[in-house]
Enzyme design. Structure first.
Site, PDB file in Angstrom:
ATOM      1  N   GLN A   1     -38.418 -19.546  -0.730  1.00 29.51           N
ATOM      2  CA  GLN A   1     -38.066 -19.086  -2.075  1.00 29.51           C
ATOM      3  C   GLN A   1     -38.466 -20.188  -3.052  1.00 29.51           C
ATOM      4  O   GLN A   1     -37.990 -21.309  -2.969  1.00 29.51           O
ATOM      5  CB  GLN A   1     -36.566 -18.820  -2.156  1.00 29.51           C
ATOM      6  N   TYR A   2     -39.350 -19.870  -3.994  1.00 33.61           N
ATOM      7  CA  TYR A   2     -39.784 -20.888  -4.956  1.00 33.61           C
ATOM      8  C   TYR A   2     -38.655 -21.273  -5.903  1.00 33.61           C
ATOM      9  O   TYR A   2     -38.406 -22.440  -6.135  1.00 33.61           O
ATOM     10  CB  TYR A   2     -40.966 -20.374  -5.775  1.00 33.61           C
ATOM     11  N   ASP A   3     -37.993 -20.289  -6.464  1.00 29.57           N
ATOM     12  CA  ASP A   3     -36.902 -20.594  -7.396  1.00 29.57           C
ATOM     13  C   ASP A   3     -36.128 -19.317  -7.676  1.00 29.57           C
ATOM     14  O   ASP A   3     -36.680 -18.355  -8.200  1.00 29.57           O
ATOM     15  CB  ASP A   3     -37.453 -21.163  -8.702  1.00 29.57           C
TER      16      ASP A   3
END
Length: 489
Positions: A286-288
């Protein structure tokens, strides 16, 4: 832009998406690297379909001791382009790669380099940009093979043509993109005058604006900021692990102390798989979790179909022409806000904390201005958490709804038209533009609906004076006035 609120011109919605001009990378823009090792490139997990540049890069990682026989993933061509695919079953929290600090690109690497002296007074992100530009031009750079696999550009909106940007007409993302590009351009022109030209021997000639935007895009999309004591670090191979909305945690990257070679120890960038993965499946992170679709488009060049990523930023401002400007600013600052306040509103979520009190503060005037007296300074924010008066509440509702309607009128398509377009076979950038337009309009309609409902409830709300009378025992539960109020006024 509507002029609203008594006591001055207040423009609560400037349709602003980014908050400030500090472009140190946000949270983890991740994709990570893997480690393998074997007798040949093919045997360490690469595939014949991979480009020669990627295979050479993989071989370099093997020589650096990053890739070992224990590495459980391989580089592979996937839907997103390149990605990491499991060579065997991987359990949740299994380490899938480790990269020694000597291969990180960060302010420490800049400081230790030949340009460290001339970059010492720069903002960290600017020094890393110069470092990226310089190292890419050097045949003897430690990171030569890493630069060989990096793209010249991504689908980030900072790389879009004028024609492509027109598809974002009316959107906050368009305004943000233009602002970011102008800011980066100005910062880089200053770098050219103050750093590059006085130290020509240290930098390639010429250094173009395209070089600056390439480096900025690399940093924006790959910098990782959640390691201990590391706010700005690019880890080679960090661009190969892809993002998935199905991953709902961000706790997967760590800085650990460990073996960084046959006889050496160093800090290692350690990446764990956030999910269990079967052999042959792609590993994701998950990037962000907190980024909106507009931020994903600006930073990485993609958006999610998840409607909860749709967002719109309301910008509220206390006008300097407001007769109560000083008092209102003091109240705002005493409660953690400033003259201008930004509120990100996401689809299907409640209004952010502080929005309604700030709106009521900006709209405060007339007979309600007594709340700005010093007597109420310690308690006013509590009063603003609730409706102050019918006039105040009606004014803020009208202002918000007018601003929403004005913003909606700025788009050149309707939500229905956007949804019809999405049924077609769109190229990646047009798909982003259509998704952003649709999402922003959905949030604007949601905001308008919230304040339309509040307008319908104005006569049912309890306001300050009624609450005060109840506290004094002079008003019944049904709002009936009790006794002689003359002596209290």
């Amino acid at each position: 832009m509507a002029t609203i609120f008594s006591g001055g011109s207040v423009s609560p919605f400037l349709f602003h998406t980014n908050k400030g001009t500090s472009f140190t990378p946000k949270a983890p823009i991740l994709h990570l690297k893997r480690s393998f090792s074997a007798k040949s490139v093919a045997s360490v997990g690469t595939e014949p379909s991979l480009s020669p540049a990627v295979q050479t890069f993989w071989k370099w990682l093997q020589e650096e001791g990053v890739i070992t026989a224990k590495t459980p993933v391989k580089a592979s061509v996937v839907t997103e382009g390149l990605g990491l695919v499991a060579l065997k079953d991987i359990s949740r929290n299994d380490v899938i790669l480790q990269v020694p600090k000597r291969l990180w690109i960060n302010p420490d690497a800049v400081a230790a380099s030949e340009i460290g002296r001339v970059c010492s007074e720069l903002k960290p992100w600017l020094s890393v940009i110069l470092f990226l530009i310089r190292e890419r031009s050097r045949e003897d750079s430690v990171w030569k093979h890493y630069f060989g696999i990096l793209p010249q550009e991504t689908d980030s909106t900072i790389y879009w043509s004028e024609e492509e940007l027109q598809e974002l007409q009316g959107s906050q993302l368009l305004k943000t993109t233009v602002s970011v590009k102008e800011y980066v351009k100005n910062e880089c022109l200053k770098l050219e005058q103050e750093i590059i030209l006085p130290n020509k021997r240290l930098f390639p000639d010429p250094v173009t604006l395209d070089d600056f935007f390439w480096a900025f895009g690399i940093l924006r999309s790959r910098a990782f900021s959640r390691l201990r004591n590391e706010n700005l670090v690019v880890v080679p191979m960090a661009d190969l692990i892809n993002h998935s909305a199905g991953v709902t945690t961000e706790d997967h990257a760590y800085e650990v102390k460990g073996a960084a070679g046959l006889f050496s120890w160093d800090y290692l960038f350690s990446l764990k798989s956030p999910l269990s993965v079967k052999a042959g499946e792609q590993v994701y992170i998950q990037y962000d979790l907190n980024k909106s679709n507009a931020e994903l488009a600006l930073d990485y060049g993609f958006i999610e179909p998840n409607e909860n990523r749709h967002a719109y930023t309301l910008t509220l401002e206390i006008s300097e022409s407001d007769p109560f400007f000083d008092d209102k600013l003091d109240v705002a600052e005493s409660n953690g806000f400033a003259q201008t306040a930004y509120f990100d509103i996401f689809y299907n979520r409640t209004l952010p904390p502080g929005l309604l009190p700030y709106l009521r503060l900006v709209a405060l005037g007339g007979t309600d201005a007594f709340l700005l007296e010093s007597l109420f300074r310690d308690t006013i924010w509590g009063h603003l958490e609730l409706s102050v008066s019918r006039d105040n509440e009606e004014l803020l509702c009208k202002a918000v709804r007018e601003a929403c309607k004005s913003a909606l009128a700025g788009y050149h398509t309707t939500i229905e038209q956007d949804r019809e377009l999405k049924e077609g076979n769109l190229d990646s950038r047009l798909a982003i533009a259509v998704g952003i337009r649709e999402g922003e309009k959905m949030v604007l309609q949601q905001i308008d609906g919230i304040f339309e409902q509040k307008e319908l409830e104005l006569d049912q709300l309890e306001y300050y004076q009624e609450r005060r009378l109840k506290d004094l025992g002079l008003c019944g539960e049904n709002g009936d006035i009790l006794g002689d109020l003359g002596k209290f006024f």
